[in-house]
Write an enzyme that holds these catalytic residues in place. Structure first.
Site, PDB file in Angstrom:
ATOM      1  N   TYR A 246       0.835  -1.197   0.000  1.00 53.72           N
ATOM      2  CA  TYR A 246       0.000   0.000   0.000  1.00 53.72           C
ATOM      3  C   TYR A 246       0.875   1.255   0.000  1.00 53.72           C
ATOM      4  O   TYR A 246       0.652   2.178  -0.784  1.00 53.72           O
ATOM      5  CB  TYR A 246      -0.921  -0.014   1.222  1.00 53.72           C
ATOM      6  CG  TYR A 246      -1.938   1.103   1.228  1.00 53.72           C
ATOM      7  CD1 TYR A 246      -3.172   0.947   0.614  1.00 53.72           C
ATOM      8  CD2 TYR A 246      -1.668   2.315   1.866  1.00 53.72           C
ATOM      9  CE1 TYR A 246      -4.111   1.968   0.623  1.00 53.72           C
ATOM     10  CE2 TYR A 246      -2.598   3.347   1.877  1.00 53.72           C
ATOM     11  CZ  TYR A 246      -3.812   3.168   1.258  1.00 53.72           C
ATOM     12  OH  TYR A 246      -4.737   4.180   1.259  1.00 53.72           O
TER      13      TYR A 246
ATOM     14  N   HIS B 109       1.346   4.148  -3.051  1.00 57.04           N
ATOM     15  CA  HIS B 109       1.086   5.565  -2.809  1.00 57.04           C
ATOM     16  C   HIS B 109       2.355   6.408  -2.944  1.00 57.04           C
ATOM     17  O   HIS B 109       2.281   7.574  -3.334  1.00 57.04           O
ATOM     18  CB  HIS B 109       0.408   5.767  -1.455  1.00 57.04           C
ATOM     19  CG  HIS B 109      -1.050   5.462  -1.506  1.00 57.04           C
ATOM     20  ND1 HIS B 109      -1.537   4.163  -1.515  1.00 57.04           N
ATOM     21  CD2 HIS B 109      -2.124   6.276  -1.595  1.00 57.04           C
ATOM     22  CE1 HIS B 109      -2.851   4.207  -1.601  1.00 57.04           C
ATOM     23  NE2 HIS B 109      -3.238   5.475  -1.657  1.00 57.04           N
TER      24      HIS B 109
ATOM     25  N   TYR C 277      -3.490  16.106   2.530  1.00 52.77           N
ATOM     26  CA  TYR C 277      -4.188  14.825   2.536  1.00 52.77           C
ATOM     27  C   TYR C 277      -3.237  13.771   3.100  1.00 52.77           C
ATOM     28  O   TYR C 277      -2.146  13.574   2.576  1.00 52.77           O
ATOM     29  CB  TYR C 277      -4.587  14.505   1.097  1.00 52.77           C
ATOM     30  CG  TYR C 277      -5.367  13.240   0.844  1.00 52.77           C
ATOM     31  CD1 TYR C 277      -5.763  12.376   1.845  1.00 52.77           C
ATOM     32  CD2 TYR C 277      -5.721  12.913  -0.458  1.00 52.77           C
ATOM     33  CE1 TYR C 277      -6.487  11.235   1.565  1.00 52.77           C
ATOM     34  CE2 TYR C 277      -6.442  11.774  -0.752  1.00 52.77           C
ATOM     35  CZ  TYR C 277      -6.825  10.939   0.268  1.00 52.77           C
ATOM     36  OH  TYR C 277      -7.543   9.810  -0.016  1.00 52.77           O
TER      37      TYR C 277
ATOM     38  N   TRP D  79      -7.411   3.554 -10.821  1.00 54.33           N
ATOM     39  CA  TRP D  79      -6.702   3.453  -9.539  1.00 54.33           C
ATOM     40  C   TRP D  79      -7.407   2.445  -8.627  1.00 54.33           C
ATOM     41  O   TRP D  79      -6.765   1.614  -8.002  1.00 54.33           O
ATOM     42  CB  TRP D  79      -6.618   4.826  -8.870  1.00 54.33           C
ATOM     43  CG  TRP D  79      -5.920   4.795  -7.541  1.00 54.33           C
ATOM     44  CD1 TRP D  79      -6.508   4.808  -6.311  1.00 54.33           C
ATOM     45  CD2 TRP D  79      -4.502   4.726  -7.298  1.00 54.33           C
ATOM     46  NE1 TRP D  79      -5.555   4.758  -5.327  1.00 54.33           N
ATOM     47  CE2 TRP D  79      -4.320   4.711  -5.905  1.00 54.33           C
ATOM     48  CE3 TRP D  79      -3.392   4.690  -8.127  1.00 54.33           C
ATOM     49  CZ2 TRP D  79      -3.059   4.661  -5.318  1.00 54.33           C
ATOM     50  CZ3 TRP D  79      -2.137   4.642  -7.546  1.00 54.33           C
ATOM     51  CH2 TRP D  79      -1.975   4.621  -6.165  1.00 54.33           C
TER      52      TRP D  79
END
Length: 104
Positions: A18, A22, A41, A76
């Protein structure tokens, strides 16, 4: 400016993958998210529960969660579906969270 928080679910053992995905966030996805006014974010992981906690600030009415109709976002979602709990359309299972405290 508004803040929006939510949780999602990572499949066990997928933290490194993960993070890697990212770290290599597609430039076109980043540009799309920023174009809606989303900034500052972050996504955090509770490793005991595999719950991802996302929080973002917004200039405007949209959050990243409002982009599901965009083909870049759908691509995505498909890319991430093997490591997260998802809905039938590959969107991550996402639960909005109510703010109960904020210290400025």
């Amino acid at each position: 400016m508004k803040r929006f928080a939510f949780k999602m679910y990572l499949k066990p053992g997928m933290k490194a993958e993960y993070k890697k995905r990212h770290d290599e966030l597609w430039p076109e996805l980043e540009a799309l998210i920023r174009s809606t006014g989303v900034f500052d974010y972050s996504i955090f992981l509770d490793e005991e529960t595999n719950i991802l906690f996302g929080v973002q600030k917004q200039d405007g009415e949209q959050s990243s969660q409002d982009l599901g109709g965009n083909p870049i976002v759908q691509k995505w979602w498909a890319y991430m579906a093997d490591i997260m709990e998802t809905n039938p359309d590959n969107s991550p299972v996402t639960i909005p969270l109510d703010e109960v405290f904020y210290l400025k």
